[in-house]
Design a protein around this motif. Structure first.
Motif, PDB file in Angstrom:
ATOM      1  N   VAL A  61       0.782  -1.130  -0.030  1.00  0.00           N
ATOM      2  CA  VAL A  61      -0.085   0.063   0.079  1.00  0.00           C
ATOM      3  C   VAL A  61       0.924   1.283  -0.154  1.00  0.00           C
ATOM      4  O   VAL A  61       2.150   1.108   0.565  1.00  0.00           O
ATOM      5  CB  VAL A  61      -1.042   0.048   0.906  1.00  0.00           C
ATOM      6  CG1 VAL A  61      -1.981  -1.118   1.164  1.00  0.00           C
ATOM      7  CG2 VAL A  61      -0.209  -0.039   2.510  1.00  0.00           C
ATOM      8  N   ALA A  67      -4.009   0.305   4.252  1.00  0.00           N
ATOM      9  CA  ALA A  67      -4.474  -1.105   4.751  1.00  0.00           C
ATOM     10  C   ALA A  67      -5.787  -1.074   5.185  1.00  0.00           C
ATOM     11  O   ALA A  67      -6.343  -2.048   4.899  1.00  0.00           O
ATOM     12  CB  ALA A  67      -3.428  -1.697   5.326  1.00  0.00           C
ATOM     13  N   LYS A  71      -9.572  -2.175   3.356  1.00  0.00           N
ATOM     14  CA  LYS A  71      -9.605  -3.603   3.759  1.00  0.00           C
ATOM     15  C   LYS A  71     -10.401  -4.328   3.002  1.00  0.00           C
ATOM     16  O   LYS A  71     -10.271  -5.628   2.756  1.00  0.00           O
ATOM     17  CB  LYS A  71      -9.927  -3.596   5.292  1.00  0.00           C
ATOM     18  CG  LYS A  71      -9.744  -4.911   6.013  1.00  0.00           C
ATOM     19  CD  LYS A  71      -9.955  -4.843   7.227  1.00  0.00           C
ATOM     20  CE  LYS A  71      -9.829  -6.361   8.036  1.00  0.00           C
ATOM     21  NZ  LYS A  71      -9.692  -6.182   9.420  1.00  0.00           N
ATOM     22  N   THR A  89       1.874  -6.823   5.036  1.00  0.00           N
ATOM     23  CA  THR A  89       1.535  -5.479   4.643  1.00  0.00           C
ATOM     24  C   THR A  89       3.084  -4.961   4.382  1.00  0.00           C
ATOM     25  O   THR A  89       3.582  -4.470   5.368  1.00  0.00           O
ATOM     26  CB  THR A  89       0.743  -4.854   5.424  1.00  0.00           C
ATOM     27  OG1 THR A  89      -0.565  -5.950   5.515  1.00  0.00           O
ATOM     28  CG2 THR A  89       0.313  -3.547   4.596  1.00  0.00           C
ATOM     29  N   PHE A  99      -3.671  -0.415  -4.075  1.00  0.00           N
ATOM     30  CA  PHE A  99      -2.661  -1.590  -3.268  1.00  0.00           C
ATOM     31  C   PHE A  99      -2.375  -2.547  -4.493  1.00  0.00           C
ATOM     32  O   PHE A  99      -2.859  -2.758  -5.520  1.00  0.00           O
ATOM     33  CB  PHE A  99      -3.607  -2.473  -2.391  1.00  0.00           C
ATOM     34  CG  PHE A  99      -4.681  -3.096  -2.887  1.00  0.00           C
ATOM     35  CD1 PHE A  99      -4.602  -4.353  -3.484  1.00  0.00           C
ATOM     36  CD2 PHE A  99      -5.997  -2.460  -3.190  1.00  0.00           C
ATOM     37  CE1 PHE A  99      -5.604  -4.971  -3.778  1.00  0.00           C
ATOM     38  CE2 PHE A  99      -7.089  -2.988  -3.520  1.00  0.00           C
ATOM     39  CZ  PHE A  99      -6.893  -4.270  -3.979  1.00  0.00           C
TER      40      PHE A  99
END
Length: 125
Positions: A61, A67, A71, A89, A99
């Motif tokens: 990200v 993040a 989601k 992540t 992302f």
């Protein structure tokens, strides 16, 4: 011949054999049989095999807060690529936003960078 050494080395690694003893034994065996030149290629093949066996799911990200904000989209993308591993992540500011989800040998690039580059290419060609 190299494949035989490779399979034997991988089997010993799977059994939990001590790495230093394993390498020393491999060197001795290769030296005794006059196959020392195979050592680098065997070790490279072992590394490739071990890396191929690793399955990690990675989400990149632009900002750490993305993040959480994305989601639902990230979860849908991971489900789409059937990634079941624990998600790691990472933050990469160069993707601008959105992302990139990678897992199970597949990648979904939903980053702004990807969209901007695609738009640029479609306008300039």
């Amino acid at each position: 011949m190299r494949d035989s050494y490779l399979q034997a080395t991988l089997a010993l690694i799977q059994e939990g054999y001590d790495p230093q003893k394993l390498i020393d034994g491999l060197k001795e065996t290769l030296a005794a049989r006059g196959h020392q030149a195979l050592l680098p290629s065997i070790l490279q093949a072992v590394l490739r095999e071990l890396e191929a066996g690793k399955t990690t799911t990675k989400v990149t990200v632009a900002k750490a807060t993305d993040a959480e904000v994305l989601k639902a989209e990230i979860t849908a993308a991971l489900k789409n690529i059937q990634a079941t591993d624990e998600v790691v992540t990472e933050v990469d500011e160069t993707i601008v936003g959105g992302f990139v989800a990678t897992g199970n040998g597949k990648t979904i690039d939903a980053s702004y960078k990807h969209k901007l580059v695609h738009l640029y290419r479609s306008l300039t060609t």
